[in-house]
Design an enzyme around this catalytic site. Structure first.
Site, PDB file in Angstrom:
ATOM      1  N   SER A  88       0.795  -1.232   0.000  1.00  0.00           N
ATOM      2  CA  SER A  88       0.000   0.000   0.000  1.00  0.00           C
ATOM      3  C   SER A  88       0.825   1.278   0.000  1.00  0.00           C
ATOM      4  O   SER A  88       0.287   2.372  -0.175  1.00  0.00           O
ATOM      5  CB  SER A  88      -0.931   0.020   1.214  1.00  0.00           C
ATOM      6  OG  SER A  88      -0.190   0.156   2.406  1.00  0.00           O
ATOM      7  N   THR A 212      -2.056   3.388   1.993  1.00  0.00           N
ATOM      8  CA  THR A 212      -1.649   4.658   2.616  1.00  0.00           C
ATOM      9  C   THR A 212      -1.243   4.531   4.081  1.00  0.00           C
ATOM     10  O   THR A 212      -1.787   3.724   4.816  1.00  0.00           O
ATOM     11  CB  THR A 212      -2.769   5.715   2.553  1.00  0.00           C
ATOM     12  OG1 THR A 212      -3.318   5.755   1.249  1.00  0.00           O
ATOM     13  CG2 THR A 212      -2.272   7.092   2.912  1.00  0.00           C
ATOM     14  N   THR A 230       1.793   7.054   0.123  1.00  0.00           N
ATOM     15  CA  THR A 230       0.971   5.961  -0.423  1.00  0.00           C
ATOM     16  C   THR A 230       1.379   5.588  -1.842  1.00  0.00           C
ATOM     17  O   THR A 230       1.987   6.400  -2.557  1.00  0.00           O
ATOM     18  CB  THR A 230      -0.507   6.409  -0.452  1.00  0.00           C
ATOM     19  OG1 THR A 230      -1.336   5.294  -0.786  1.00  0.00           O
ATOM     20  CG2 THR A 230      -0.756   7.493  -1.488  1.00  0.00           C
ATOM     21  N   ARG A 240      -3.718   9.131 -12.075  1.00  0.00           N
ATOM     22  CA  ARG A 240      -4.663   9.471 -10.994  1.00  0.00           C
ATOM     23  C   ARG A 240      -3.899   9.910  -9.737  1.00  0.00           C
ATOM     24  O   ARG A 240      -2.937   9.288  -9.321  1.00  0.00           O
ATOM     25  CB  ARG A 240      -5.535   8.261 -10.674  1.00  0.00           C
ATOM     26  CG  ARG A 240      -6.542   8.467  -9.533  1.00  0.00           C
ATOM     27  CD  ARG A 240      -6.034   7.910  -8.217  1.00  0.00           C
ATOM     28  NE  ARG A 240      -7.061   7.884  -7.182  1.00  0.00           N
ATOM     29  CZ  ARG A 240      -6.822   7.606  -5.902  1.00  0.00           C
ATOM     30  NH1 ARG A 240      -5.600   7.363  -5.500  1.00  0.00           N
ATOM     31  NH2 ARG A 240      -7.788   7.589  -5.025  1.00  0.00           N
ATOM     32  N   VAL A 241      -4.338  11.005  -9.157  1.00  0.00           N
ATOM     33  CA  VAL A 241      -3.749  11.495  -7.913  1.00  0.00           C
ATOM     34  C   VAL A 241      -4.804  11.377  -6.820  1.00  0.00           C
ATOM     35  O   VAL A 241      -5.950  11.801  -7.003  1.00  0.00           O
ATOM     36  CB  VAL A 241      -3.299  12.972  -8.058  1.00  0.00           C
ATOM     37  CG1 VAL A 241      -2.819  13.528  -6.721  1.00  0.00           C
ATOM     38  CG2 VAL A 241      -2.205  13.094  -9.109  1.00  0.00           C
ATOM     39  N   GLY A 242      -4.420  10.805  -5.707  1.00  0.00           N
ATOM     40  CA  GLY A 242      -5.349  10.670  -4.587  1.00  0.00           C
ATOM     41  C   GLY A 242      -5.254  11.841  -3.631  1.00  0.00           C
ATOM     42  O   GLY A 242      -4.755  12.920  -3.966  1.00  0.00           O
ATOM     43  N   ASP A 243      -5.730  11.618  -2.423  1.00  0.00           N
ATOM     44  CA  ASP A 243      -5.761  12.684  -1.420  1.00  0.00           C
ATOM     45  C   ASP A 243      -4.421  12.879  -0.722  1.00  0.00           C
ATOM     46  O   ASP A 243      -4.153  13.949  -0.178  1.00  0.00           O
ATOM     47  CB  ASP A 243      -6.810  12.355  -0.352  1.00  0.00           C
ATOM     48  CG  ASP A 243      -6.515  11.023   0.328  1.00  0.00           C
ATOM     49  OD1 ASP A 243      -6.310  10.029  -0.388  1.00  0.00           O
ATOM     50  OD2 ASP A 243      -6.470  10.981   1.570  1.00  0.00           O
ATOM     51  N   THR A 263      -6.572   8.022   5.439  1.00  0.00           N
ATOM     52  CA  THR A 263      -6.340   6.916   4.513  1.00  0.00           C
ATOM     53  C   THR A 263      -7.708   6.497   3.987  1.00  0.00           C
ATOM     54  O   THR A 263      -8.738   6.875   4.535  1.00  0.00           O
ATOM     55  CB  THR A 263      -5.657   5.723   5.210  1.00  0.00           C
ATOM     56  OG1 THR A 263      -6.526   5.227   6.231  1.00  0.00           O
ATOM     57  CG2 THR A 263      -4.347   6.102   5.841  1.00  0.00           C
ATOM     58  N   GLY A 264      -7.697   5.689   2.934  1.00  0.00           N
ATOM     59  CA  GLY A 264      -8.981   5.256   2.380  1.00  0.00           C
ATOM     60  C   GLY A 264      -9.273   5.928   1.058  1.00  0.00           C
ATOM     61  O   GLY A 264      -8.366   6.445   0.397  1.00  0.00           O
ATOM     62  N   GLY A 266      -9.533   8.151  -1.522  1.00  0.00           N
ATOM     63  CA  GLY A 266      -9.018   9.505  -1.627  1.00  0.00           C
ATOM     64  C   GLY A 266      -9.972  10.496  -2.254  1.00  0.00           C
ATOM     65  O   GLY A 266      -9.953  11.693  -1.929  1.00  0.00           O
TER      66      GLY A 266
HETATM   67  N1  GLY Z   1      -5.930   7.467   0.217  1.00  0.00           N
HETATM   68  C1  GLY Z   1      -5.080   7.071  -0.799  1.00  0.00           C
HETATM   69  C2  GLY Z   1      -5.630   7.228  -2.136  1.00  0.00           C
HETATM   70  O1  GLY Z   1      -6.818   7.313  -2.321  1.00  0.00           O
HETATM   71  O2  GLY Z   1      -4.861   7.270  -3.053  1.00  0.00           O
END
Ligand code: GLY
Length: 359
Positions: A88, A212, A230, A240-243, A263-264, A266
């Site tokens: 992860s 994450t 992460t 793709r970019v997460g949070d 986490t989770g 994003g």
């Molecule tokens: N929380 C990590 C993501 O969604 O990329």
């Protein structure tokens, strides 16, 4: 944060008191002027496995020696990032749809109001360290893709293949089972027969996750820092970019309040600015535990209007400047935990599930 006494002043005044010995400041004994609450140096992570524990011990060594929260957080995050078994985060993280590991990370220093982040960074095992350098050595906050890699290489980071054999096999398994109507996978006429081969036994379930980790710390001076790092959503669309690298979403830190990380899924965390929301809640006087739960309820309140019954999987962690803790997940069968290291030793803090029993 205004301490009643800075560390340097503390040592000086101790020496000046005529004791004749250098007294190491009691690291749990600093008080905040406004409330007289004790500042407790500590480090926490949302990771609760053995690597998370090792990371906490390493970060604590830095805090115990009087090092900064920034350095402790970086050390701890690096240990989690280089674990090849962890699918992860960092090296060994699950790749994007094309089998390429793209890492996201953010860093924030609550003392200086500085932040740095990288997104879609390839071939560098420790994106948190690159994010820290963006924070400390540039006037930018977020570098992405090729630019982030160029910056990392300029600072001497070595390019390495981040796709472990384990992650590659999981990715291939996902690709083979993605669609029943393409040409990937076992020939149709052999599928039932060959499904028992070792290849499937090694990976009975396709891991599909957002992964994450968050690392947050308070040092001996009451300065607070945090990092979120992460490999992002497994098999994500290329780019793709997460949070995690979005300041205010996956991470926020403020010396006057505390720190929070997510986490989770994003996408929800970005839309809700969840970490910043948790800081605002703590500033209003909510405990870190309440702030984590408040943020989860805020997300569901919005979804209720468009899709009642939708409960995305997020986990939030938070600390305030007094070392109080919070941890909550949206859904789950057991209470979420986080790893904590203080001068009392290593422990796991147990939070709550905000919506128990929901799918
Ligand atoms: N929380 C990590 C993501 O969604 O990329």
């Amino acid at each position: 944060m205004k301490n009643s006494i800075s560390r340097r002043k503390f040592v000086t005044s101790t020496l000046g008191a005529g004791t004749g010995v250098l007294i190491i400041p009691n690291i749990s004994g600093l008080t905040n002027q406004k409330s007289d609450k004790v500042i407790k140096p500590m480090i926490i992570t949302s990771h609760t496995n053995d690597t998370g524990r090792n990371a906490m011990e390493a970060g604590w060594e830095i805090l115990k020696a009087g090092g900064t929260a920034v350095d402790a957080v970086e050390k701890a995050a690096n240990i989690i990032e280089v674990d090849p078994e962890d699918t992860s985060v960092g090296y060994g993280g699950l790749p994007n749809e094309h089998g390429v590991v793209q890492l996201d990370s953010s860093f924030m220093d609550g003392k200086t109001y500085s932040a740095g982040a990288v997104a879609c960074l390839e071939n560098i095992k420790t994106p948190s360290s690159v994010a820290k350098l963006v924070m400390q050595r540039t006037d930018h906050v977020l570098l992405v893709g090729a630019g982030a890699l160029e910056f990392a290489k300029a600072w001497g980071f070595r390019e390495e293949n981040l796709l472990t054999e384990k992650a590659r096999k999981i990715w291939l398994r996902w690709k083979e089972e993605l669609s029943p109507s393409d040409d990937w996978g076992v020939p149709e006429h052999l599928q039932n027969i060959r499904k028992n081969e070792a290849y499937w036994k090694d990976f009975p379930d396709i891991e599909h996750h957002y992964g994450t980790t968050n690392v947050l710390a308070i040092d001996i001076n009451g300065d607070i820092a945090g990092c979120t790092t992460t490999s992002g959503m497994s098999f994500k669309l290329n780019g793709r970019v997460g949070d995690s690298p979005i300041i205010g979403a996956g991470l926020y830190v403020d010396n006057e309040v505390g720190a929070a990380g997510a986490t989770g899924r994003g996408e929800d965390v970005i839309k809700s600015c969840a970490s910043y929301y948790m800081l605002l809640k703590m500033k209003e006087g909510r405990t870190p535990q309440q702030a984590c739960e408040d943020a989860l309820h805020m997300i569901i309140d919005r979804y209720k209007k468009v899709n009642p019954g939708f409960y995305p999987g997020e986990k939030f962690v938070a600390i305030n400047k007094y070392g109080e803790l919070g941890c909550a997940t949206m859904i789950g069968k057991s209470n979420p935990q986080m790893s904590v290291r203080t001068e009392s030793g290593y422990s796991k803090y147990e939070g709550v599930v905000a919506y128990p029993g929901k799918p």
